[in-house]
Design an enzyme around this catalytic site. Structure first.
Site, PDB file in Angstrom:
ATOM      1  N   CYS A 179      -4.896  -7.186   1.629  1.00 24.23           N
ATOM      2  CA  CYS A 179      -4.942  -5.904   0.928  1.00 24.23           C
ATOM      3  C   CYS A 179      -4.587  -6.065  -0.554  1.00 24.23           C
ATOM      4  CB  CYS A 179      -3.939  -4.987   1.610  1.00 24.23           C
ATOM      5  SG  CYS A 179      -3.706  -3.433   0.791  1.00 24.23           S
ATOM      6  N   THR A 181      -4.490  -3.047  -2.442  1.00 24.58           N
ATOM      7  CA  THR A 181      -4.278  -1.645  -2.827  1.00 24.58           C
ATOM      8  C   THR A 181      -3.163  -1.494  -3.867  1.00 24.58           C
ATOM      9  OG1 THR A 181      -5.063  -0.870  -0.698  1.00 24.58           O
ATOM     10  CG2 THR A 181      -3.617   0.635  -1.905  1.00 24.58           C
TER      11      THR A 181
HETATM   12  P1  IMP Z   1      -2.326  -7.824   8.291  1.00 22.91           P
HETATM   13  O1  IMP Z   1      -1.896  -7.762   9.738  1.00 22.91           O
HETATM   14  O2  IMP Z   1      -1.198  -8.039   7.334  1.00 22.91           O
HETATM   15  O3  IMP Z   1      -3.443  -8.792   8.092  1.00 22.91           O
HETATM   16  O4  IMP Z   1      -2.868  -6.348   7.940  1.00 22.91           O
HETATM   17  C1  IMP Z   1      -3.889  -5.717   8.688  1.00 22.91           C
HETATM   18  C2  IMP Z   1      -3.976  -4.258   8.237  1.00 22.91           C
HETATM   19  O5  IMP Z   1      -4.399  -4.183   6.857  1.00 22.91           O
HETATM   20  C3  IMP Z   1      -5.013  -3.424   8.973  1.00 22.91           C
HETATM   21  O6  IMP Z   1      -4.565  -2.985  10.229  1.00 22.91           O
HETATM   22  C4  IMP Z   1      -5.241  -2.277   8.006  1.00 22.91           C
HETATM   23  O7  IMP Z   1      -4.252  -1.271   8.106  1.00 22.91           O
HETATM   24  C5  IMP Z   1      -5.072  -2.935   6.659  1.00 22.91           C
HETATM   25  N1  IMP Z   1      -6.345  -3.248   5.992  1.00 22.91           N
HETATM   26  C6  IMP Z   1      -7.490  -3.716   6.537  1.00 22.91           C
HETATM   27  N2  IMP Z   1      -8.430  -3.943   5.591  1.00 22.91           N
HETATM   28  C7  IMP Z   1      -7.852  -3.618   4.428  1.00 22.91           C
HETATM   29  C8  IMP Z   1      -8.317  -3.627   3.061  1.00 22.91           C
HETATM   30  O8  IMP Z   1      -9.412  -4.058   2.730  1.00 22.91           O
HETATM   31  N3  IMP Z   1      -7.435  -3.175   2.124  1.00 22.91           N
HETATM   32  C9  IMP Z   1      -6.194  -2.710   2.448  1.00 22.91           C
HETATM   33  N4  IMP Z   1      -5.709  -2.714   3.705  1.00 22.91           N
HETATM   34  C10 IMP Z   1      -6.527  -3.158   4.677  1.00 22.91           C
END
Ligand code: IMP
Length: 341
Positions: A179, A181
Site C-alpha cells: 500500500c 496510500t
Molecule cells: P498485507 O497483509 O499487509 O499485505 O495487506 C493486505 C491488505 O492491504 C488488504 O487486505 C487490503 O486491505 C489492503 N490493500 C490491498 N490492495 C491495496 C492497495 O493497492 N493499496 C492500499 N491497500 C491495499
C-alpha cells in the site's frame, strides 16, 4: 494537537503465569455471526490472493477466504460456484462487492448462488457511499447474509459502519505491505492503533485487523488489542493457492506476483486504465502450499495465547498486559545474530 499512535512493532505482551499443558489446548475459534470459525484468519479480497484454490484451502482449515471483486459478475460467480461445490458450507464462502455500479445486482446473484458473507470492499469505508450501500443491502437481505464492510481507521468510522448495518468491520488504512496510500495521500493510522481505538466501542461487531500484519506475533497482538480476526495478504502471498503463475527469476528462484488492488498493474487489468495508484506490484518468493503457512500461523498464535496464560481470544483480550518497546528492544526482539557482519 498531535496524538501518539502505536504500530505492532512498538509493543510487546508481557508473559504471564500459565497452567496450559500444551498449546493444542488453546481455542482460537472466533464468531462471525451466525457462524463460528475455528481459526481467526481471513484471506484478502485481492486478485493475487483469493480465488478458487485459496478460498477452498481456507475453508478446509476452518478459516475464510474472501473472493475478490475485480472481475465481471459472471467471472466472480464462476469462482464462487466452484468454491461452493468443494466447500459447501455458506459460512465458508465470502465474496467482495463495491459500492457503486452493479454492486446490488452482484450481491443479489452472489447470495442466490450461496455466498454467506458479503464484503463491501472499499479503500475509504467511512463514506456516504458505504452508508447508502449498507442501507441498500440490509433492506435487500435482512439477516440472510453477513455484511462485512470497510476499511476504516477510527472509532467513529467503526461505529458508523455498525450503525449503517455492518455485521463486521475491516479496520486498517494505509498499513498494507503493498500500500502507498499514506505516501500518496498523507492519510492513515497504524493498524494496531486503529484496532485499539475501535475496540473501545461498546458495539461488538467483530473487528477484522487488516493491513501490515507480518508475523504470527502481529496476529496475536491484533487479537489481544481487540480484533476478532486478522485479514492477511502478504503472509499468504507466493503460495500455490494464490492466483497467477510461478516463474523463475535470473538467480533461479521461483516467484509469484503479489500486488495491491490500487496498483497501476491491477487497475489496468480490471478496468483497462490506471489513475492515481495507491499500491504497488511486486514479486515474492514461491513458498509452496498454503497449508504449511496456515499450520505454522495458528500454532504460533496458539503459543502466543499460552504465553499470556490464556485459553481463548476473549481471555487474551481481558488479561493482556502491554509494554512499549524501544528501538533497541525491537532489535533484540528479532533474530539479531542474522544482522551480525
Ligand atoms: P498485507 O497483509 O499487509 O499485505 O495487506 C493486505 C491488505 O492491504 C488488504 O487486505 C487490503 O486491505 C489492503 N490493500 C490491498 N490492495 C491495496 C492497495 O493497492 N493499496 C492500499 N491497500 C491495499
Amino acid at each position: 494537537m498531535f496524538r501518539d499512535s502505536l504500530c505492532f512493532d512498538d509493543v510487546l505482551m508481557v508473559p504471564k503465569y500459565s497452567d496450559i499443558p500444551t498449546r493444542e489446548d488453546v481455542d482460537l475459534s472466533s464468531e462471525l455471526d451466525p457462524w463460528t470459525l475455528g481459526n481467526p484468519i481471513l484471506s484478502s479480497p485481492m486478485d493475487s490472493i483469493t480465488e478458487v484454490d485459496m478460498a477452498v484451502s481456507m475453508a478446509q482449515h476452518d478459516c475464510l477466504g474472501v473472493i475478490h471483486r475485480y472481475n465481471t459478475l459472471d467471472q466472480q460467480l464462476f469462482i464462487v460456484n466452484q468454491v461452493l461445490s468443494m466447500a459447501p458450507n455458506s459460512a465458508h464462502c465470502a465474496a467482495a462487492v463495491g459500492v457503486t455500479g452493479d454492486f446490488s445486482e452482484r450481491a443479489e446473484a452472489l447470495v442466490k448462488a450461496g455466498v454467506g458473507v458479503l464484503c463491501l470492499d472499499v479503500a475509504h469505508g467511512h463514506h456516504s457511499l458505504v452508508k447508502d450501500a449498507l442501507r441498500q443491502l440490509t433492506s435487500q437481505f435482512g439477516d440472510d447474509v453477513h455484511l462485512m464492510a470497510g476499511n476504516v481507521a477510527t472509532l467513529e468510522g467503526y461505529e458508523c459502519l455498525v450503525e449503517w448495518g455492518a455485521d463486521s468491520v475491516r479496520v486498517g488504512i494505509g498499513g498494507g505491505s503493498i500500500c502507498t496510500t499514506r505516501m500518496v495521500t498523507g492519510h492513515g493510522v497504524p493498524t494496531f492503533q486503529s484496532i485499539l481505538d475501535c475496540a473501545r466501542s461498546s458495539y461488538n461487531a467483530p473487528i477484522i485487523a487488516d493491513g501490515g500484519i507480518k508475523t504470527s506475533g502481529d496476529c496475536v497482538k491484533a487479537l489481544a488489542a481487540g480484533a476478532g480476526f486478522v485479514m492477511l495478504g502478504s503472509m499468504l502471498s507466493g503460495t500455490t493457492e494464490c492466483p497467477g503463475s510461478i516463474f523463475t527469476i535470473a538467480n533461479g528462484e521461483k516467484h509469484k506476483v503479489y500486488r495491491g488492488m490500487a496498483s497501476s498493474d491491477a487497475q489496468v487489468k480490471w478496468r483497462g486504465k490506471a489513475s492515481a495508484p495507491e499500491g504497488v506490484s511486486t514479486t515474492v518468493r514461491y513458498r509452496g502450499g498454503v497449508k504449511h503457512i496456515l499450520r505454522d500461523l495458528y500454532k504460533g498464535i496458539q503459543s502466543g495465547l499460552s504465553y499470556s496464560g490464556c485459553r481463548n481470544i476473549k481471555e487474551l483480550q481481558e488479561n493482556v498486559e502491554w509494554i512499549r518497546q524501544t528501538s533497541s528492544a525491537r532489535q533484540e526482539s528479532s533474530a539479531h545474530i542474522l544482522s551480525r557482519g
